[in-house]
Design an enzyme around this catalytic site. Structure first.
Site, short mmCIF file in Angstrom:
data_model
loop_
_atom_site.label_atom_id
_atom_site.label_comp_id
_atom_site.label_asym_id
_atom_site.label_seq_id
_atom_site.Cartn_x
_atom_site.Cartn_y
_atom_site.Cartn_z
N GLN A 128 0.99 -1.31 -0.05
CA GLN A 128 0.01 0.00 -0.09
C GLN A 128 0.88 1.33 -0.12
O GLN A 128 1.63 1.43 1.17
CB GLN A 128 -0.88 -0.04 1.32
CG GLN A 128 -1.67 1.28 1.38
CD GLN A 128 -2.58 0.84 2.70
OE1 GLN A 128 -3.59 -0.08 2.82
NE2 GLN A 128 -2.41 1.99 3.64
N GLY A 129 0.90 2.20 -1.11
CA GLY A 129 1.33 3.25 -1.08
C GLY A 129 0.62 4.38 -0.64
O GLY A 129 0.22 5.33 -1.60
N SER A 131 1.10 6.54 2.92
CA SER A 131 1.82 7.43 3.72
C SER A 131 3.20 8.01 2.88
O SER A 131 3.75 7.51 2.01
CB SER A 131 2.36 6.81 4.88
OG SER A 131 1.29 6.46 5.73
N SER A 163 4.16 -1.40 4.03
CA SER A 163 4.57 -2.92 4.63
C SER A 163 4.73 -3.83 3.60
O SER A 163 4.02 -4.06 2.77
CB SER A 163 3.31 -3.38 5.46
OG SER A 163 3.25 -2.56 6.69
N GLU A 246 -10.46 -1.33 5.65
CA GLU A 246 -9.61 -1.62 6.69
C GLU A 246 -10.25 -1.72 8.13
O GLU A 246 -9.69 -2.32 8.99
CB GLU A 246 -8.15 -0.86 6.69
CG GLU A 246 -7.03 -1.05 7.60
CD GLU A 246 -5.88 0.00 7.39
OE1 GLU A 246 -6.04 1.00 6.70
OE2 GLU A 246 -4.59 -0.68 7.42
N ASN A 370 -4.26 7.04 17.61
CA ASN A 370 -5.09 7.34 18.51
C ASN A 370 -5.93 8.78 18.73
O ASN A 370 -6.83 9.29 18.82
CB ASN A 370 -4.74 7.04 20.04
CG ASN A 370 -5.05 5.61 20.56
OD1 ASN A 370 -5.07 4.93 19.48
ND2 ASN A 370 -4.75 5.18 21.46
#
Lengths: 392, 326
Positions: A128-129, A131, A163, A246, A370
């Site tokens: 996944q690209g 960030s 990741s 997600e 958070n």
């Protein structure tokens, strides 16, 4: 109100459990119980293919694309039995849980035919690209640029926290395709082949010694014009749709993995005498209560008749489980005492519980910190005004 | 009652802080992590500052200072994430030997040719001892299996292990817990500084993330925890120095407060650094891992809470009307 699962669902559970436990006792015994995402990656690609061969790789997908049209309850059951059997995490979870559903929802028929069979078969591993160094919590400020040139998209820029990029075949990339645009406008969603000269991957070592994620550099990286999912400028809408996946089904089955972790803590406390320490007993009790809160919260979400979207309660789920698990890591260390400080083998060969402590520090960061979750709860859930944006 | 340190005491601590910040930055920690964990040149620098002899009586060539000064310096060692065994040797081992009247060989400690590794029943292993090596979560901690040995504390050598040889020498336990607590407040200070600096330079949503209340409130909580822990640590040092009967409870109180402050700050600092805080590349983890290791050493939080608990509920502490709680 309906508590528990139906007899048919319990039968399905038995079928899942039989097959998964059989695999972990047999041909794939060597990967049972692995807790990091990177260990034995090649064997785990074979495991992806084994799942596919028995139609267990993406049971929630339509049967047309290799799935089983499984209900949400069945998906949760499978995920629970998966964790109970001690099967390691999916090296293609991004393909199965994020890329696949995104293509199913937003892709053309040609794109479905091009990507879905490979993902379902465990042959195409996705990463996944999203960030970037300057776009973390503020995801909409991505700067990686894409431009159309001679029927191809040409991409330049940098992604981070990618990741498993080092074992992936494909990457989906949010790029800024409108020159001078700002924020969520002007972004597009591209599918790119990772294994090309314009893409360079560098690993990032984590505090637990693992190197699950990477920096990904794009230097005139290319993909065909029809690699665009949705329309030009739809990137933000699609990225947000993907993040809803997600927060959806993929997290609902987690509780069995959490159960395993809490059970390991209780076993350790009984073994070293901490189980008779009233302070530890209280915290174990609180952890048990927290786990049950999540369990029943998930069952409530599942009971919603409209399974296609996750409602407001889902907004609070990420912060709930992440914070609970982070506390669980702290409890694990307090139960182990100094024994938790020492690695079982060579450097960074942690046991399950010390690794839980270190890894769980990331739970309250990735997928929306958070703090961002509290903003989402306050702004989207409670309808409070947005925190003012600056213009640096 | 006067809770202040004297100017001399503060100047001493400031001198050590300046020295360590100039010679023992994060790049040194990374170098040590890659090669050998210890560096004779760093040890020699500490010796030259007189720190190995801080608590050695003047008659044996030391500075003859007490536990409050030692605790102040131990906090500076925590702030610098110092790996050399200065605290165990000079602030735990030496005061214990002096209290036992075992003054032989202290000249060698002053000169730096003798180090003391401290073994105690409460710690399943020892730091910088000579038993079989173990891997610690703290990459710069040289842990080894605790070796039972005779109490040979007089022979000079590069490293001598001090073994209370019995199960649970109370003074040794209190010294170890006190100096761990002192290091923890220094570690916590350093982690808070790193988090505050990062929150000032990291921009998201068009401004430094430190501008957001979601972050600044958490850092404020850390600051409160640290600043409240410090006086408790200094109080414990003073109580132990003067041999008060209540000293063990003060020490336990200090260890719990310092543990809570350090762990809260470690956890908050990672969170404030976002994903960068989860990497090996950012220096923070050295401090976090040292904190984690020291929180468990010399009695963990539960052990010390129980000591407080027993003292409060068991009637050992004079509390209630007509008693102060100093």
């Amino acid at each position: 109100m309906k508590l528990g699962f139906s007899p048919e669902e319990e039968l399905f559970r038995a079928e899942c459990a039989d097959w998964l436990q059989g695999q972990m006792a047999g041909e794939f015994k060597d990967i049972k119980g692995i807790t990091t995402l990177t260990a034995k990656a090649e064997r785990r690609k074979e495991w992806e293919q084994q799942l596919a061969a028995h139609k267990w790789s993406c049971i929630g997908w339509p049967s047309q694309w290799g799935g089983r049209d499984a209900t949400l309850a069945q998906q949760v059951i499978f995920a629970e039995e998966y964790a109970r059997a001690g099967v390691p995490g999916r090296v293609n979870h991004i393909g199965i849980e994020l890329a696949g559903p995104t293509i199913l929802t937003f892709g053309t028929e040609q794109q479905k035919a091009r990507f879905l069979p490979g993902i379902a078969a465990g042959q195409t591993i996705f990463c996944q690209g999203f960030s970037e160094p300057g776009a973390g919590s503020d995801l909409a400020s991505v700067r990686t640029k894409g431009r159309l040139e001679d029927g191809e998209w040409v991409v330049n820029g940098q992604k981070i926290w990618t990741s498993l990029a080092h074992i992936s075949d494909w990457i989906f990339v949010v790029t800024r395709t409108e020159e001078g645009s700002k924020g969520p406008k002007g972004l597009s969603f591209l599918m790119m082949d990772v294994k090309q000269p314009g893409i360079e991957i560098r690993g990032i070592k984590q505090i637990n010694g693992d190197a699950e994620f990477n920096e990904t550099f794009f230097t005139d990286a290319r993909c065909p014009a029809d690699s665009l999912i949705g329309a030009v400028g739809d990137g933000w809408k699609i990225a947000m749709g993907l993040l809803a996946f997600e927060r959806g089904v993929s997290t609902l089955g987690q509780q069995m993995a959490f159960r395993n972790e809490l059970d390991a803590i209780i076993a350790a406390a009984k073994a070293n005498g901490q189980a008779s320490n009233p302070l530890i007993r209280q915290r174990i009790a609180k952890a048990e209560i927290g786990l049950r809160l999540m369990r029943y919260g998930a069952l409530r979400m599942l009971s919603n008749t409209d399974h296609s979207k996750i409602d407001g309660a889902a907004l609070t789920y990420k912060i709930q489980w992440a914070t609970w698990r982070r506390s669980l890591g702290e409890l694990a260390m307090d139960v182990l005492g100094q024994a938790g400080e020492v690695a079982e083998g060579s450097e960074y060969e942690w046991g399950m519980l010390p690794n839980l402590f270190l890894f769980s520090r990331s739970d309250t960061i990735y997928g929306g910190t958070n703090q961002i979750q509290r903003n989402l709860i306050a702004e989207r859930g409670l309808g409070m005004p947005r925190e003012p944006r600056g213009d640096l | 009652m006067d809770f202040r340190f004297s100017d001399d005491q503060l100047n001493l601590a400031e001198g050590v802080r300046d020295y360590l910040s100039g010679t023992h930055g994060p790049e040194v920690l990374r170098r040590l992590d890659e090669h050998g964990n210890r560096d004779p040149a760093i040890w020699q620098g500490l010796v030259q500052m007189g720190l190995t002899g801080l608590c050695v009586p003047e008659a044996q060539g030391g500075l003859g200072m007490g536990l409050p000064e030692a605790a102040l310096i131990a906090a500076e060692c925590g702030r610098a994430c110092l790996a050399e065994p200065l605290v165990d040797t000079a602030f735990v081992g030496v005061p214990w030997l002096v209290a036992q009247g075992q003054l032989g060989g202290l000249e060698d400690v002053v000169a730096g040719s003798r180090r003391i590794a401290v073994a105690h029943a409460i710690n399943p292993w020892e730091a910088d001892g000579d038993g079989a090596a173990l891997t610690s979560v703290d990459p710069l901690r040289n842990l080894s299996v605790r070796v039972e040995r005779s109490r040979d504390t007089s022979a000079p050598g590069v490293s001598t292990t001090l073994d209370a040889n019995g199960e649970g020498d109370d003074l040794l336990l209190n010294l170890g817990a006190l100096m761990s607590a002192a290091q923890l407040v220094g570690l916590a200070d350093a982690m808070l500084d790193q988090a505050v600096e990062y929150a000032k330079i990291r921009t998201q949503f068009g401004q430094p993330v430190g501008a957001f209340q979601a972050l600044k409130h958490q850092l404020a909580n850390c600051s409160v925890a640290i600043e409240f822990a410090k006086p408790v640590v200094w109080r414990a040092a003073s109580a132990l120095e003067h041999g008060l009967e209540s000293a063990p409870v003060h020490v336990s109180h200090a260890k719990v407060a310092a543990t809570d402050a350090a762990m809260l700050t470690a956890e908050t600092a990672i969170q404030v650094h976002g994903a960068m805080g989860y990497t090996y590349e950012v220096d923070l983890h050295f401090w976090m891992k040292r904190s984690w290791a020291l929180c468990g050493a010399w009695g963990d939080r539960a052990f010390h809470l129980k000591r407080v608990d027993d003292a409060v509920l068991g009637g050992a502490l004079p509390i209630g009307p007509q008693h102060t709680f100093a």
